[in-house]
Scaffold this active site. Structure first.
Site, PDB file in Angstrom:
ATOM      1  CB  CYS A   1      40.747 -57.963   0.492  1.00  0.00           C
ATOM      2  SG  CYS A   1      42.380 -58.062   1.230  1.00  0.00           S
TER       3      CYS A   1
ATOM      4  CB  CYS B   1      44.006 -61.339   1.943  1.00  0.00           C
ATOM      5  SG  CYS B   1      44.098 -59.974   3.127  1.00  0.00           S
TER       6      CYS B   1
END
Length: 125
Positions: free
Chosen positions: A55, A58
């Site tokens: 994501c 991250c």
């Protein structure tokens, strides 16, 4: 008595990831990595990994970790792991997470590059 053995822990069930520096030390030994054990380790750091689901946050953690390593002048490559099976082997339930020398040192929040530097200094690197 446990029905169908639910709730009982199996012997040797927990997997311990091996050190990625190819020196053959296990994750328990990786906490105490020295230059004698791991000649590829620079300043005691064998490997740095960012665990994430891919994501935006991250990926931002991965970029911040790379920036921190570069700012500190370390020649350690930061690895980005998105494979959920590998992430679960570390016991991480909230991401992003940072792993240094096979030990989880941060999880569940995005650290800025300066915060990653402070964390590495706090760990003695």
């Amino acid at each position: 008595m446990a029905l169908f053995n639910f709730g009982k822990k199996k012997e040797n069930e927990k997997k311990t990831p091996a050190c990625t520096c190819n020196c053959g030390c296990s994750s328990s030994e990786a906490e105490e990595i020295t230059k004698e054990c791991c000649p590829e380790a620079k300043d005691g750091i064998c490997c740095i990994k960012v665990l994430g689901a891919g994501c935006k946050s991250c990926h931002a953690q991965y970029e911040n970790a790379k920036e921190a390593v570069k700012a500190m002048g370390l020649s350690v490559e930061v690895e980005y792991i998105t494979d959920m099976q590998k992430i679960m082997e570390y016991g991480v339930m909230s991401m992003p997470a940072i792993v240094v020398n096979e030990k989880v040192v941060s999880m569940g929040k995005v650290l800025k590059a300066t915060d990653v530097e402070k964390l590495l200094h706090k760990l003695g690197f």
